[in-house]
Enzyme design. Structure first.
Site, PDB file in Angstrom:
ATOM      1  N   LYS A 197      -5.695  20.071  -7.363  1.00 27.87           N
ATOM      2  CA  LYS A 197      -5.813  21.228  -6.477  1.00 27.87           C
ATOM      3  C   LYS A 197      -4.621  21.228  -5.533  1.00 27.87           C
ATOM      4  O   LYS A 197      -4.387  20.269  -4.807  1.00 27.87           O
ATOM      5  CB  LYS A 197      -7.113  21.165  -5.698  1.00 27.87           C
ATOM      6  N   LYS A 249      -6.221  24.053 -10.151  1.00 18.73           N
ATOM      7  CA  LYS A 249      -6.338  25.197  -9.262  1.00 18.73           C
ATOM      8  C   LYS A 249      -5.135  25.294  -8.362  1.00 18.73           C
ATOM      9  O   LYS A 249      -4.749  24.275  -7.799  1.00 18.73           O
ATOM     10  CB  LYS A 249      -7.598  25.013  -8.411  1.00 18.73           C
TER      11      LYS A 249
HETATM   12  C1  PBG Z   1     -12.415  24.794  -0.594  1.00 19.04           C
HETATM   13  C2  PBG Z   1     -12.053  25.868  -1.553  1.00 19.04           C
HETATM   14  C3  PBG Z   1     -11.010  26.807  -1.413  1.00 19.04           C
HETATM   15  C4  PBG Z   1     -11.083  27.627  -2.544  1.00 19.04           C
HETATM   16  C5  PBG Z   1     -12.148  27.188  -3.313  1.00 19.04           C
HETATM   17  N1  PBG Z   1     -12.715  26.096  -2.687  1.00 19.04           N
HETATM   18  C6  PBG Z   1     -10.073  27.055  -0.316  1.00 19.04           C
HETATM   19  C7  PBG Z   1      -9.094  26.045   0.121  1.00 19.04           C
HETATM   20  O1  PBG Z   1      -8.942  24.969  -0.441  1.00 19.04           O
HETATM   21  O2  PBG Z   1      -8.438  26.347   1.121  1.00 19.04           O
HETATM   22  C8  PBG Z   1     -10.156  28.762  -2.843  1.00 19.04           C
HETATM   23  C9  PBG Z   1     -10.632  29.731  -3.846  1.00 19.04           C
HETATM   24  C10 PBG Z   1      -9.827  30.972  -3.930  1.00 19.04           C
HETATM   25  O3  PBG Z   1      -8.785  31.139  -3.274  1.00 19.04           O
HETATM   26  O4  PBG Z   1     -10.237  31.848  -4.694  1.00 19.04           O
HETATM   27  N2  PBG Z   1     -13.817  24.750  -0.377  1.00 19.04           N
END
Ligand code: PBG
Length: 325
Positions: A197, A249
């Site tokens: 991520k 992601k």
């Molecule tokens: C954290 C989380 C995020 C997203 C999913 N889970 C945000 C982040 O890490 O700042 C982002 C999902 C998206 O942008 O569609 N709980």
């Protein structure tokens, strides 16, 4: 007259030939719909930066989940927005916290017919907006956060979720969660780990979706965008710690990472087509700059082609109906 020796165009001549030689399938079962539920909401609240996406009430959330089931989707991923946030993110571990209640609601609605997943992270629940708890110097305290994640996992499993989805990028999170689930006799609850991520600008609209209070950024725990090898390393660590599914992601800017992770592990690989990727296409389409439906299907097909077995996408319902046509 010189004739080309090789003619790949022969296989593109008719729709039937193109269908015969298609390499990549995109089916509703590959798609997972992220859903937001807001504590105390009496009407769905539109998210301005994500046209077509709302923060659900507990009632409309159940309807959305049954629609997902009726559309043949692979699953839903639940995110909760609590009415109150605090430094420890207490709403996340409270059995009556909004996300845990929503899990119970949705599972009661769809049973075993649809896979129910839940975000396992503190950022929606903390007043500082970080994915973990802070130490006295204001840094995210990895190991103290693991204790909270373990408790959160057990609460989500008790609520009936199929897969918990740790997205906080803490070291050791999958192992800590696996151990806590097993000790609480939730051996059957799986882990979909957000393994690779990245600290991405493409989460921008999501921050509005969950009323994020984050100041600063997440670069001490999320990965830097330029690192592919490190993404594979993170996925391998998560598999070793017991992840049942690993995720990359964002998706579209990270197709090479996705492809490398797919090649490196034996477990199913998911990709998250994130909020910014959604909103860019929506905004361009709203301006008449891009043909919306083919753009959606092309984006999702590209993510599949790069190696995703599973795609989380805000277009899941619509894409399923486009695919049925
Ligand atoms: C954290 C989380 C995020 C997203 C999913 N889970 C945000 C982040 O890490 O700042 C982002 C999902 C998206 O942008 O569609 N709980």
């Amino acid at each position: 007259m010189v004739f080309p020796d090789v003619r790949p165009r022969r296989l593109r001549r008719t729709p039937a030939l193109r269908r015969l030689v298609g390499e990549t399938d995109l089916d509703p079962r590959h798609l997972v719909l992220p859903l937001f539920v807001r504590e105390g909401a009496t009407e769905p609240v539109p998210i301005g930066s994500m046209p077509g996406v709302v923060q659900h009430t507990r009632e409309t959330l159940k309807k959305a989940a049954s629609e997902a089931l009726a559309s043949g989707l692979g699953g839903v991923m639940l995110f909760g927005i609590p009415a109150e946030k605090d430094p420890l993110g207490s709403g996340a571990t409270d059995p009556h916290g909004i996300l845990n209640l929503a899990i119970t609601d949705v599972v009661a609605e769809v049973g075993d017919q649809l896979t129910v997943m839940s975000d396992l992270c503190l950022d929606e629940f903390t007043d500082h907006g970080h994915c973990g708890v802070l130490d006295p110097d204001g840094n995210v305290d990895n190991d103290r956060t693991l204790e909270v994640y373990a408790e959160m996992a057990v609460a989500q499993a008790a609520a009936g979720v199929d897969l918990v989805s740790p997205s906080g990028m803490m070291d050791g999170q999958v192992a800590a969660i696996r151990r806590a689930l097993d000790e609480a006799e939730h051996q059957g609850t799986g882990i979909l780990a957000y393994s690779a991520k990245y600290a991405s600008a493409f989460y921008g609209p999501f921050r509005e979706a969950v009323d994020s209070s984050l100041q600063g950024d997440r670069r001490t725990y999320q990965q830097q965008p330029g690192n592919r090898r490190e993404g594979v390393r993170e996925a391998l660590i998560d598999v070793a710690e017991g992840a049942d599914i690993v995720m990359v992601k964002p998706a579209l800017g990270y197709l090479d990472v996705l492809s490398a992770v797919r090649a490196a592990v034996e477990v199913p690989v998911a990709a998250y087509n994130v909020s910014g990727e959604y909103s860019m296409i929506e905004a361009a389409a709203a301006n008449g700059w891009i043909d919306r439906e083919p753009a959606i299907l092309e984006a999702l097909t590209s993510i599949r082609r790069a190696g995703a077995d599973i795609i989380l996408t805000y277009w899941a319902l619509e894409a399923a109906s486009l695919l049925r046509r």
